[in-house]
Enzyme design. Structure first.
Site, PDB file in Angstrom:
ATOM      1  N   GLY A  44      30.756  51.162 -68.861  1.00 14.82           N
ATOM      2  CA  GLY A  44      30.999  50.404 -67.642  1.00 14.82           C
ATOM      3  C   GLY A  44      29.852  49.468 -67.336  1.00 14.82           C
ATOM      4  O   GLY A  44      29.209  48.929 -68.232  1.00 14.82           O
ATOM      5  N   CYS A  96      28.634  54.907 -51.752  1.00 14.11           N
ATOM      6  CA  CYS A  96      28.880  53.498 -52.075  1.00 14.11           C
ATOM      7  C   CYS A  96      29.685  52.888 -50.928  1.00 14.11           C
ATOM      8  O   CYS A  96      30.908  53.006 -50.891  1.00 14.11           O
ATOM      9  CB  CYS A  96      29.641  53.396 -53.397  1.00 14.11           C
ATOM     10  SG  CYS A  96      29.839  51.722 -54.018  1.00 14.11           S
ATOM     11  N   GLY A 101      24.159  47.239 -58.572  1.00 11.10           N
ATOM     12  CA  GLY A 101      24.184  46.558 -59.856  1.00 11.10           C
ATOM     13  C   GLY A 101      22.829  46.247 -60.452  1.00 11.10           C
ATOM     14  O   GLY A 101      22.539  46.616 -61.598  1.00 11.10           O
ATOM     15  N   CYS A 141      22.381  42.390 -53.830  1.00 11.54           N
ATOM     16  CA  CYS A 141      23.816  42.641 -53.691  1.00 11.54           C
ATOM     17  C   CYS A 141      24.524  41.495 -52.986  1.00 11.54           C
ATOM     18  O   CYS A 141      24.031  40.954 -51.996  1.00 11.54           O
ATOM     19  CB  CYS A 141      24.057  43.930 -52.911  1.00 11.54           C
ATOM     20  SG  CYS A 141      23.557  45.404 -53.801  1.00 11.54           S
TER      21      CYS A 141
END
Length: 424
Positions: free
Chosen positions: A10, A159, A320, A353
């Protein structure tokens, strides 16, 4: 020569494969194992759920992309990791030996921890592209006969950004359809306040997100524990700051998306010394497991404690750029071990982000992600919406081409002071 196996393909696993191939010696073998033959760009799932993207738009075949860089691929899921044997048992009965293992699987979605939660229950999910596709099908039914919406994240979730994104994206889509006036919206979250994000807030994220939600007529309930979900009804206990129950809510809905808590995957869950009680991989400052030093981990599978105690449990997100910093540190550290040196590289865990709100968006920079921070900045504007569209295209292109970090990207990020590795 060494066999380096990466479990997962992923947002962590694919860049890990490319960077590890670059750092490994010519004769070393790099293999990726995944239970899915396709990579999909998870941050685009909220767009898929309202049909602003299709599944094909955000997916690519893993095997040919890896083959370009001479990386092997096994498209079979892992049944169990056996660290004492340096083996991975696959679902088809095979066993794969490794010299180094990098666990980058992402999480198991713990829908079962709340009765009636999830796609097999009464709420939708955007955690996986398959869930987003199903959510879109339900969305098309919903807009024909709209009603109340409940959106957010349950206790233990880590999250929160996608929940805010999806709330705003739904709002934008409904306004474009001119039916927003028929859809009361409530945001339900375990966070102690709007904009906490599992990070203790970033800049003025509280004030900014509260303002956005007021402007969009989205009500919210914080310090919320979702106790159960029935068809069209969500049962929520709101708590005081000391953790005692404050108010019981029964929320009617015709459409709901609630992010679940995360756990470690079954293949590693409960392995003493490898995982914590939730199944996340224990790591030292160099991304490797203290008990099994030839096992490393990056991304959501890593064990990170909450940044602070909250009235209702909240987890810390693994974003990320933070994941990319883990990837770079891991690749360099394994190369050092291959060269008979001690690992020295540490990830910065810096966070950058982009959160899309449908027609605008919010951006935050947290250096590092876990406070106290050197940089703590939060802003919003239409430029964020456009930047996220551009980043989606850019990242998918990188994965197709087999490049983890082009030189110009590194130069730009360094110029902004956003580094992946800590100074030694």
């Amino acid at each position: 020569m060494a066999h380096i196996v990466i479990l997962g393909a992923g947002l962590g696993g694919m860049p890990m494969a490319y960077e590890m191939r670059e750092q490994a010696r010519a004769g070393d073998k790099v293999t990726v194992i995944s239970n899915n033959p396709k990579f999909h760009f998870v941050p685009s799932n909220p767009w898929v759920a309202v049909n602003w993207r299709t599944r094909d738009d955000i997916e690519l075949d893993i095997a040919p992309a890896l083959a370009k860089k001479k990386i092997d691929f096994i498209g079979v899921g892992a049944k169990r990791v056996h660290p004492e044997k340096n083996q991975i048992e696959l679902e088809d009965g095979r066993s794969i030996d490794y010299d180094f293992l990098i666990i980058a699987t992402g999480p198991k979605l713990a829908f079962d921890e709340v009765e009636g939660l999830g796609p097999k229950g009464h709420t939708q999910s955007i955690c996986h592209v398959e869930h987003a596709v199903e959510a879109e099908q339900r969305w098309q039914e919903f807009v024909k006969d709209p009603g109340p919406v409940v959106v957010g994240a349950v206790q233990g979730a880590s999250c929160y950004g996608p929940a805010y994104e999806f709330a705003m994206i739904m709002d934008t889509d409904l306004r474009r359809r001119k039916i927003r006036d028929r859809v009361p919206m409530t945001f339900v979250t375990a966070e102690p306040y709007v904009g906490h994000l599992g990070l203790g807030g970033v800049g003025d994220s509280k004030g900014l997100l509260e303002s956005v939600m007021r402007e969009r007529h989205i009500k919210w309930i914080c310090n919320a524990k979702t106790t159960k979900v029935e068809a069209g009804k969500m049962y929520v206990t709101e708590h005081n700051e000391d953790g005692t129950p404050k108010k019981e809510h029964v929320l009617d809905f015709k459409y709901s998306m609630m992010l679940p808590a995360f756990k470690g995957i079954d293949a590693v869950f409960g392995i003493e010394g490898l995982t914590n009680p939730r199944g996340f991989i224990l790591i030292d400052p160099h991304q490797r497991n203290p008990k099994y030093p030839n096992i490393y981990s990056v991304g959501v599978s890593v064990a990170i404690p909450p940044v602070e105690v909250t009235p209702v449990p909240t987890g810390a997100p693994k974003t990320g750029y933070m994941i990319e910093s883990m990837v770079t540190a891991t690749a360099h550290n394994i190369r050092e071990v291959l060269d008979n040196k001690a690992p020295t590289h540490k990830a910065t865990w810096n966070a950058l982000c982009l959160a899309d709100f449908g027609d605008t968006g919010a951006c935050f920079v947290a250096l590092p992600q876990i406070p106290p921070r050197n940089v703590n900045w939060f802003s919003q504007g239409k430029w964020v919406h456009l930047a996220k569209i551009a980043f989606e295209k850019y990242f998918i292109r990188k994965m197709k081409s087999g490049t983890s970090e082009p030189l110009f990207e590194k130069l730009v990020m360094n110029a902004l002071g956003i580094m992946k590795l800590k100074d030694k």
